[in-house]
Design an enzyme around this catalytic site. Sequence first.
Site, short mmCIF file in Angstrom:
data_model
loop_
_atom_site.label_atom_id
_atom_site.label_comp_id
_atom_site.label_asym_id
_atom_site.label_seq_id
_atom_site.Cartn_x
_atom_site.Cartn_y
_atom_site.Cartn_z
N SER A 68 -10.17 -0.44 7.26
CA SER A 68 -9.57 -0.16 5.86
C SER A 68 -8.20 -0.79 5.08
O SER A 68 -8.64 -1.64 4.55
CB SER A 68 -8.59 0.90 5.85
OG SER A 68 -9.73 2.46 6.01
N SER A 111 -9.74 1.74 2.85
CA SER A 111 -9.13 2.55 2.31
C SER A 111 -7.84 1.85 1.53
O SER A 111 -7.59 2.36 0.29
CB SER A 111 -8.51 3.93 3.11
OG SER A 111 -7.45 3.49 4.17
N LYS A 125 0.94 -0.90 0.82
CA LYS A 125 -0.27 0.58 0.11
C LYS A 125 0.89 1.02 -0.43
O LYS A 125 2.14 1.35 0.80
CB LYS A 125 -0.92 -0.02 0.95
CG LYS A 125 -1.50 1.39 1.28
CD LYS A 125 -2.48 1.01 2.40
CE LYS A 125 -3.72 2.15 2.66
NZ LYS A 125 -4.30 2.22 3.61
#
Lengths: 483, 96
Positions: free
Chosen positions: A177, A153, A78
């Site tokens: 997330s 997210s 990420k």
Amino acid sequence: MALHELTIAEARAQLDRGEITSVQLTEALLERISALEPTLHSYLTQTPELALQQAQAADERIKAGNASSLTGIPLGIKDVIVTKDVRTTCGSKVLENWVPPYDATVVSKLNEAGTVTLGKLNMDEFAMGSSNENSAFGGTRNPWDTERVPGGSSGGSAAAVAAGQAFGTLGTDTGGSIRQPAALCGIVGLKPTYGRVSRYGLVAFASSLDQCGPFARTVEDVALLLETIAGHDPKDSTSANLPVPDYRASLTGDIRGLKVGVPSEYFVEGMEPGVEKAVRTAIEQIKDLGAEIVEVSLPHTKYALPVYYIIAPAECSTNLARFDGVRYGVRLEGKGLFDEIESTRGQLFGAEVRRRIMLGTYALSSGYYDAYYRRAQQVRTLIRRDFQEVWSKVDLLAAPTSPTVAFKIGEKTDDPVAMYLSDVCTLPINLAGVPGLVVPCGFSDNLPTGLQLIGKPFDEATLLRVGHAYEQNNTWYKQHPSL
Amino acid sequence: MSLTPEQVRQVAHLARLKLADDEMERMRLQLSSILDHIELLQAVDVTDVPITAQVTDLTNVTRVDAVTSSLPVDAALANAPDRQGDYFRVKAVFEE
């Protein structure tokens, strides 16, 4: 079976037997990424040259007989996790060209294990969002239905695994997330206990809630990833100085005698019937596998959302003060120093980030601190006590992850509160600091749903054990989106 | 709970965010709506409830007081939007 459909454990076995090489695996995934990126946009930065170098080194290491459990496995990271010499944007214009001078501890650990880095994954800006639509570089699409969001997210991290663009990925979870996108993309995702995994090199959103964790297609793969990234880190004073268990050893398939609590408050009003049915069916199966199901109550659950939307924005408003265009990132020209800072922040932060900074600044400002921030911290204690009390009755909890399946792109962008409700079943877990594991539990309207297993602090092993037993009793993990 | 335009301007100033006038108004409405949901907390009895600022139960984590290597100056400055020698360069802090 196509190479990109292998699990990490399967790829490991084939690598160790010399049937495939890491270079072959890496090339297959790079091809898969190139083919799907125009549709999905899971990656913000691809690192094919680095990946092939690492793959060659991994093949030599495997040949020499020094392989770890993840040597030669292609993974994605990420873009909120700092990578030395590889651009790290956090999905924000503010950091569009930032090239970090150091690695996050989790990245160092992956490098030591000899993994292959395919690139940096798309996300909501600074990890604030539940749909990936807040990425400044355009959102990711859900591999099961490209008209829908992948969740957020860590939407890129989840979509990449579901679509076979990585064997596993790292994400971060501040209020859901990792877990919400794992559910919406039909894969496994784990938010470890706060302190289980070092936060050094995660660009901070809400420091008392943030935690890094893995995504993969099976529970066993997630166990392998967790084992590699977990552990005490002198560079993160909040990381726990506890030994890391052999998580794979807990995947016995035997869950007889375990007490599984079902918190009634998590079956919230407005939950889609198809989601509730899938979760309740999964809980029935866990019972059939020999666990005892106990109805329990976590009475302060309804306060988690308002508590979170004080504490997380308050912490974000202070953490994001560092983005002033002075030491790194983009600086916009202005009439003077303060004008430059205000223009840079006002124009380059996206709408959701500006909104949360404003909310947090307000909650911390003189005259409002006691009514908002202090009170939220007190109610956080009550939420945490709910969990502490329930552990005297049960070994773990089983609940829904998201009240809905993946929603349509654009459906909730104009209504922040509707978007926030997407995380109503995941926020309390961050406030309490306990671990949460999501495993796929079937489909509703042809879209994936996820069962959330919630555990005692540092008892990821029990979650993985139950998740694995349930998973192996079903075939959800063998289904792939048709792309 | 409705915020006034003056409150929103003051918060934007504290947060060092330059917002256009139409965004000030949009922000005012959205923040007011979020604060309405947060009002729920006013109903909770928090008498004698201690705060939770963090969940680790750790206190005063220290390291050995010894010199270790840190980021070299050039690496620290490599991303600077503007630099002068070994310093980050900005416009004058004290304006006339």
